[in-house]
Write a protein that holds these residues in place. Structure first.
Motif, PDB file in Angstrom:
ATOM      1  N   ARG A   6       0.829  -1.207   0.000  1.00  0.00           N
ATOM      2  CA  ARG A   6       0.000   0.000   0.000  1.00  0.00           C
ATOM      3  C   ARG A   6       0.863   1.256   0.000  1.00  0.00           C
ATOM      4  N   GLY A  60      -8.037   4.095  -0.308  1.00  0.00           N
ATOM      5  CA  GLY A  60      -7.129   3.257   0.466  1.00  0.00           C
ATOM      6  C   GLY A  60      -7.072   3.617   1.935  1.00  0.00           C
ATOM      7  N   THR A  63     -11.850   1.660   5.387  1.00  0.00           N
ATOM      8  CA  THR A  63     -11.995   0.220   5.609  1.00  0.00           C
ATOM      9  C   THR A  63     -13.351  -0.242   5.096  1.00  0.00           C
ATOM     10  N   THR A 159      -9.845  -4.248   3.791  1.00  0.00           N
ATOM     11  CA  THR A 159      -9.672  -3.327   2.675  1.00  0.00           C
ATOM     12  C   THR A 159     -10.997  -3.097   1.981  1.00  0.00           C
TER      13      THR A 159
END
Length: 369
Positions: A6, A60, A63, A159
């Motif tokens: 990430r 990103g 959640t 994610t």
């Protein structure tokens, strides 16, 4: 691994966004490029990718359980579908410019860009919303349309990502349909350019070839790599890294193809600072063509221009159509035959009457009844 991936993806996306923004600022503010259809489409492609990568970075940070996950996923899917739709529009434009230029006799649709603008920004929205509404009506779980697993469906990572059936229905299938259209158009354009090169004719399609290569590397290639991410876990992780690297090259590639390789755009940027672009960045063809054009102009004789001017001044346009008809003159061959005939008659008349009467009788006998 997920944390490291990430971070690398975020850093590369920032570099990508910077180059996309620079490319847009080098083209969009200048009015001389607004009338060119292909540059307008390329600018819209940069805008869609610029907004899509920013939305992806923000996605990103959320959640799967966050309330911003579903809106973020819908926005990211929508923006990348818009980018793919603009790539199809650019491919169709290149095809029309190269293949159908002679068939259309140079005529262009004045509302072509408006149609692309409406279609590329509205059609993807209907696709994504249709998939989301269908998922919410069919799936009664706590997380409709999204999943808590990673992109490879390997583990619980929290994610924010699209659930497996719906990412294909609302995103992946439309993307690959558009990529299929691009590939077909690229093959048809490449065949024509290769045939023209073999025949020795000067095609002059360098700008179109650069546009094809830029679209193929920035839009088509990343999603072709993404298709390979659905295989075994080890191979999928390798292609996931390749996808991250190739996607990060979209901005730099567009900057090189749309700014550095475009002579008019590069010249315009240097003129803002009162400078000329270096010859190393200019194509060699342009310098040769300017020298040849200058030599041709210097070799033109002044008498030819004067002769053409005199010939043109002798032509008088009259509104009455009867005066515009050319005067019909007898061909010189007929006049020469008439002169010979008159000489023969004079010679016969100078002869005695007896031979003249015999000649007349012989002519009457040979004449058909």
């Amino acid at each position: 691994k997920q944390w490291y991936q990430r971070r690398v993806r975020a850093a590369l996306n920032i570099i990508n966004i910077v180059f996309l923004g620079i490319t847009f600022l080098c083209i969009a503010p200048f009015k001389q490029f607004w009338a060119r259809r292909l540059i307008q489409i390329q600018t819209q492609l940069c805008v869609a990718l610029f907004m899509g990568h920013i939305a992806f970075i923000l996605l990103g940070t959320t959640t799967a359980s966050s309330s911003a996950c579903v809106p973020g996923v819908v926005i990211v899917q929508y923006l990348f579908l818009v980018a793919v739709a603009w790539s199809v529009c650019a491919s169709v434009t290149l095809y029309e410019k190269i293949v159908n230029a002679l068939k259309s006799f140079g005529k262009q649709d004045k509302h072509y860009f408006v149609k692309c603008l409406a279609g590329c920004w509205t059609a993807p929205l209907f696709m994504v919303l249709a998939a989301y509404i269908t998922s919410t009506t069919m799936d009664k779980t706590s997380l409709p349309y999204v999943t808590a697993t990673g992109e490879l469906d390997d583990e619980k990572t929290e994610t924010c990502w699209v659930a497996s059936p719906w990412k294909w229905v609302g995103f992946m299938i439309p993307v690959y349909l558009c990529l299929g259209i691009n590939v077909i158009l690229f093959i048809m354009i490449a065949r024509i350019i290769i045939r023209a090169g073999k025949s020795g004719s000067s095609t002059g399609h360098a700008r179109e070839v650069k546009a094809i290569m830029s679209i193929a590397t920035t839009v088509c290639l990343p999603w072709l790599v993404a298709l390979l991410m659905t295989g075994p876990k080890a191979m999928a992780q390798i292609f996931q890294w390749i996808f991250i690297i190739v996607t990060a090259l979209q901005g730099p590639t567009m900057f090189v193809c749309f700014v550095i390789f475009q002579e008019d755009v590069l010249t315009n940027l240097f003129k803002l600072f009162g400078q000329e672009p270096p010859q190393a960045l200019l194509p060699a063809k342009s310098s040769k063509s300017t020298k040849s054009a200058a030599s041709e102009i210097s070799n033109v004789k002044p008498t030819t221009a004067a002769v053409k001017k005199e010939e043109k001044s002798d032509i008088v346009q009259v509104k009455n159509p009867e005066y515009n008809k050319p005067v019909e003159q007898e061909p010189p061959q007929h006049q020469s035959e008439e002169n010979i005939y008159s000489k023969v008659v004079l010679q016969i008349q100078t002869m005695s009457p007896r031979p003249f009467s015999l000649l007349a009788e012989s002519v009457d006998e040979e004449a058909p009844a």
